[in-house]
Design an enzyme around this catalytic site. Structure first.
Site, PDB file in Angstrom:
ATOM      1  CB  ILE A 138      -0.930   0.025   1.231  1.00  0.00           C
ATOM      2  CG1 ILE A 138      -1.712  -1.307   1.344  1.00  0.00           C
ATOM      3  CG2 ILE A 138      -1.880   1.210   1.136  1.00  0.00           C
ATOM      4  CD1 ILE A 138      -2.571  -1.641   0.147  1.00  0.00           C
ATOM      5  CE  LYS A 139       3.268   4.340  -5.194  1.00  0.00           C
ATOM      6  NZ  LYS A 139       3.368   4.659  -6.649  1.00  0.00           N
ATOM      7  CB  VAL A 140       1.750   5.643   2.945  1.00  0.00           C
ATOM      8  CG1 VAL A 140       1.571   6.830   3.883  1.00  0.00           C
ATOM      9  CG2 VAL A 140       0.739   4.543   3.269  1.00  0.00           C
TER      10      VAL A 140
END
Length: 361
Positions: A138-140
């Site tokens: 998951i890209k943050v």
């Protein structure tokens, strides 16, 4: 021997910086994996382009709305997460064969939560549960709020791709957040051996902004971004060799690898493989748009970069002495990156609503 193979033999993992239903259904993605691509990244701009420019999603949209799903965000998640699952399944063999070193697909949190730690954690956790696959991330974004979210998500066992990294100081905070998240798990007696993370350091965007602030003909043009990234790589090597990391490594932790993003060359006067060949750094990932990937395969040398931290330090010192405010540039790029993704996300939602409106008439 092709350029992709040479890069891999130099210790660089090659990920594709795009994803779409057409790419997956046509078999092109599978062919890229056979050529040596070992991962894929996506972002709101990539999906906005994919969904707005293709009819490949229309049938699924029609089926979802027939089942009562009308919220545009939920429709976007349904469409995009199916692509992520399909890509992850095609990369699962890579993941298994490399024992979790490679084979990942990344999906980004929506940009409207980028400055809200709690909302980022909530959304990222929900996306992680929905995907329920070991080889997704998951890209943050590495905003101030994002750094706190990275620690919490790592502590929850979520694979995180930290995105929109520009500044060395922020990168140091990101590494610390990852290590702290792992330490919290160890304190609770939870495993850390399958948690994976990358820190996506953006490259060419720095030159695109810095070059315009350097005098015409300056020998520093086209060198700021690479020097900045190489110093980030030095920081990575230092932090993941220190005592704090060795303690976590004893629990079989995986290091947070640097990922070179924004590696497509924006200035036509520069080599089209500049930000690949100058960053052949063992243990790192380079995520490339398709055009850059093909150029690399065609004519990149792929030899390990001749790293010289003293020379890289000198480049940035000379730039600052000449009046270039790199801190201001990286801060602006972080803000502009989130804003650009917000515009793409808004366009994406508008496109979905437009498609729904056409069907309702």
């Amino acid at each position: 021997m092709n350029g992709i193979r040479r890069l891999r033999e130099s210790g660089v993992s090659i990920w594709l910086d795009t994803l779409s239903r057409d790419l997956l259904d046509s078999g092109d993605f599978a062919r890229l994996v056979r050529r040596g691509v070992t991962g894929a990244t996506s972002n709101p701009t990539i999906f906005a382009k994919a969904i707005s420019e293709s009819a490949a999603y229309d049938r699924q949209l029609r089926d979802l709305t027939a089942r009562g799903v009308h919220d545009a965000r939920e429709l976007f998640f349904a469409l995009a997460l199916d692509d992520v699952r399909a890509a992850a399944n095609q990369l699962r063999r890579v993941y298994d064969e490399t024992e979790g070193h490679d084979g990942y697909v990344s999906f980004e949190c929506t940009p409207d939560v980028a400055d809200d730690t709690a909302a980022t954690v909530e959304q990222a956790s929900a996306l992680w549960r929905r995907l329920h696959l070991p080889n997704v991330m998951i890209k943050v974004p590495a905003t101030r709020a994002g750094v706190a979210a990275i620690e919490e998500l790592t502590a929850r066992g979520v694979n995180v791709n930290v995105t929109l990294l520009f500044a060395l100081s922020r990168y140091d905070e990101v590494i610390d957040a990852y290590l702290t998240g792992l330490e919290r798990r160890v304190e609770r007696g939870q495993p850390i051996d399958r948690i994976a993370s990358v820190a996506s350091f953006f490259v060419s965007r720095i030159d695109a902004k810095a070059d315009g602030r350097l005098p015409a003909g300056s020998p520093l043009r086209g060198r700021i971004a690479v020097a900045n990234a190489r110093l980030a790589y030095r920081l990575y090597r230092q932090r993941f060799a220190a005592e704090r990391w060795r303690t976590l490594s004893a629990h079989r932790a995986r290091d947070q690898r640097p990922l070179w993003a924004s590696t497509g060359t924006k200035n036509p006067e520069y080599s089209d493989v500049l930000y690949v060949e100058q960053l052949v750094t063992p243990g790192a990932v380079n995520t490339m748009p398709l055009a850059t990937l093909n150029a690399v395969d065609d004519h990149a040398e792929g030899r390990a970069a001749d790293l010289d931290p003293v020379a890289d330090d000198r480049v940035l010192r000379e730039a600052r002495a000449g009046g270039l405010d790199l801190d201001a540039i990286t801060a602006a790029l972080e803000t502009e990156g989130v804003q650009a993704f917000q515009r793409s996300y808004d366009q994406l939602i508008a496109c979905i609503n437009e498609k729904l409106g056409v069907r309702e008439r």
